[in-house]
Design an enzyme around this catalytic site. Sequence first.
Site, PDB file in Angstrom:
ATOM      1  N   ASP A  29       0.856  -1.182   0.000  1.00 55.81           N
ATOM      2  CA  ASP A  29       0.000   0.000   0.000  1.00 55.81           C
ATOM      3  C   ASP A  29       0.897   1.239   0.000  1.00 55.81           C
ATOM      4  O   ASP A  29       1.887   1.307   0.730  1.00 55.81           O
ATOM      5  CB  ASP A  29      -0.892  -0.007   1.249  1.00 55.81           C
ATOM      6  CG  ASP A  29      -2.020   1.000   1.173  1.00 55.81           C
ATOM      7  OD1 ASP A  29      -3.177   0.594   1.208  1.00 55.81           O
ATOM      8  OD2 ASP A  29      -1.733   2.233   1.080  1.00 55.81           O
ATOM      9  N   ILE A  30       0.552   2.217  -0.827  1.00 55.16           N
ATOM     10  CA  ILE A  30       1.374   3.426  -0.979  1.00 55.16           C
ATOM     11  C   ILE A  30       1.411   4.266   0.307  1.00 55.16           C
ATOM     12  O   ILE A  30       2.362   5.029   0.527  1.00 55.16           O
ATOM     13  CB  ILE A  30       0.848   4.264  -2.174  1.00 55.16           C
ATOM     14  CG1 ILE A  30       1.927   5.173  -2.738  1.00 55.16           C
ATOM     15  CG2 ILE A  30      -0.406   5.047  -1.828  1.00 55.16           C
ATOM     16  CD1 ILE A  30       1.562   5.780  -4.085  1.00 55.16           C
ATOM     17  N   ASN A  85     -12.706  -3.110   2.823  1.00 57.28           N
ATOM     18  CA  ASN A  85     -13.721  -2.068   2.937  1.00 57.28           C
ATOM     19  C   ASN A  85     -14.676  -2.226   1.756  1.00 57.28           C
ATOM     20  O   ASN A  85     -14.271  -2.064   0.612  1.00 57.28           O
ATOM     21  CB  ASN A  85     -13.065  -0.687   2.927  1.00 57.28           C
ATOM     22  CG  ASN A  85     -12.095  -0.517   4.092  1.00 57.28           C
ATOM     23  OD1 ASN A  85     -12.316  -1.047   5.175  1.00 57.28           O
ATOM     24  ND2 ASN A  85     -11.012   0.197   3.867  1.00 57.28           N
ATOM     25  N   GLN A  92     -14.368   2.288   1.368  1.00 53.36           N
ATOM     26  CA  GLN A  92     -13.723   1.837   0.119  1.00 53.36           C
ATOM     27  C   GLN A  92     -13.532   3.029  -0.811  1.00 53.36           C
ATOM     28  O   GLN A  92     -14.491   3.641  -1.270  1.00 53.36           O
ATOM     29  CB  GLN A  92     -14.569   0.764  -0.590  1.00 53.36           C
ATOM     30  CG  GLN A  92     -13.864   0.214  -1.833  1.00 53.36           C
ATOM     31  CD  GLN A  92     -14.659  -0.901  -2.522  1.00 53.36           C
ATOM     32  OE1 GLN A  92     -15.829  -1.128  -2.231  1.00 53.36           O
ATOM     33  NE2 GLN A  92     -14.012  -1.585  -3.445  1.00 53.36           N
ATOM     34  N   HIS A  98     -10.127  -5.274  -2.984  1.00 53.19           N
ATOM     35  CA  HIS A  98      -8.784  -5.492  -2.437  1.00 53.19           C
ATOM     36  C   HIS A  98      -8.871  -5.768  -0.949  1.00 53.19           C
ATOM     37  O   HIS A  98      -9.719  -5.214  -0.250  1.00 53.19           O
ATOM     38  CB  HIS A  98      -7.882  -4.273  -2.685  1.00 53.19           C
ATOM     39  CG  HIS A  98      -8.470  -2.982  -2.204  1.00 53.19           C
ATOM     40  ND1 HIS A  98      -9.439  -2.296  -2.896  1.00 53.19           N
ATOM     41  CD2 HIS A  98      -8.243  -2.271  -1.062  1.00 53.19           C
ATOM     42  CE1 HIS A  98      -9.774  -1.202  -2.225  1.00 53.19           C
ATOM     43  NE2 HIS A  98      -9.073  -1.172  -1.104  1.00 53.19           N
ATOM     44  N   PHE A  99      -7.995  -6.630  -0.499  1.00 54.01           N
ATOM     45  CA  PHE A  99      -7.885  -6.925   0.929  1.00 54.01           C
ATOM     46  C   PHE A  99      -6.606  -6.279   1.459  1.00 54.01           C
ATOM     47  O   PHE A  99      -5.553  -6.385   0.842  1.00 54.01           O
ATOM     48  CB  PHE A  99      -7.841  -8.443   1.166  1.00 54.01           C
ATOM     49  CG  PHE A  99      -9.195  -9.087   1.056  1.00 54.01           C
ATOM     50  CD1 PHE A  99      -9.759  -9.330  -0.186  1.00 54.01           C
ATOM     51  CD2 PHE A  99      -9.912  -9.422   2.193  1.00 54.01           C
ATOM     52  CE1 PHE A  99     -11.025  -9.904  -0.298  1.00 54.01           C
ATOM     53  CE2 PHE A  99     -11.172  -9.998   2.100  1.00 54.01           C
ATOM     54  CZ  PHE A  99     -11.729 -10.242   0.856  1.00 54.01           C
ATOM     55  N   HIS A 100      -6.739  -5.624   2.595  1.00 53.15           N
ATOM     56  CA  HIS A 100      -5.579  -5.054   3.286  1.00 53.15           C
ATOM     57  C   HIS A 100      -5.033  -6.122   4.237  1.00 53.15           C
ATOM     58  O   HIS A 100      -5.799  -6.714   5.006  1.00 53.15           O
ATOM     59  CB  HIS A 100      -5.992  -3.857   4.148  1.00 53.15           C
ATOM     60  CG  HIS A 100      -6.593  -2.711   3.390  1.00 53.15           C
ATOM     61  ND1 HIS A 100      -5.918  -1.536   3.166  1.00 53.15           N
ATOM     62  CD2 HIS A 100      -7.818  -2.544   2.816  1.00 53.15           C
ATOM     63  CE1 HIS A 100      -6.691  -0.694   2.497  1.00 53.15           C
ATOM     64  NE2 HIS A 100      -7.855  -1.281   2.273  1.00 53.15           N
TER      65      HIS A 100
END
Length: 134
Positions: A29-30, A85, A92, A98-100
């Site tokens: 993740d950025i 989310n 979201q 996407h899953f964190h």
Amino acid sequence: MDCIFCKIIAGEIPSFKVYEDENVLAFLDIAPVNPGHTLVVPKKHYENMEEILEAELCKLTVVIKKIGKAVKDSLGAEGYNITENNGPVAGQIVPHLHFHVIPRRQDDGLKLWPQEKYGEGEAEEIVKKIKNGI
Ligand code: 5GP
Ligand code: ZN
């Protein structure tokens, strides 16, 4: 399609990739909650959990499991959160499922959401509604 994660998958936008196979990509993740915060995404564009096909979700879940263990063991974390989310109201921002995977340490100061109690009879009513929705 003007989707930032599709562009990352296509290699049009750079990312720090940690895992890739035919169906799934995982990249940093950025803006990490903690260092090693990784996003796991299906390569096909599905907006959310309601859209993704079950067979694709199974493949995604297998990778989420691998990434969870990897960020914990290789970064010296003690645990990790896996979150998704679903929908703008749930936070979201990027409309590509996407899953964190967020590595956690005892002293990282991250707090989860506040919780409440059910009122009299409320849980029973809610269970009825959810069961009817399945
Ligand atoms: P959401 O709020 O939709 O669940 O999470 C979107 C996540 O994508 C955010 O944590 C955000 O930091 C990350 N993100 C947004 N744009 C980019 C990008 O261009 N590259 C990477 N690696 N992550 C991004
Ligand atoms: Zn996409």
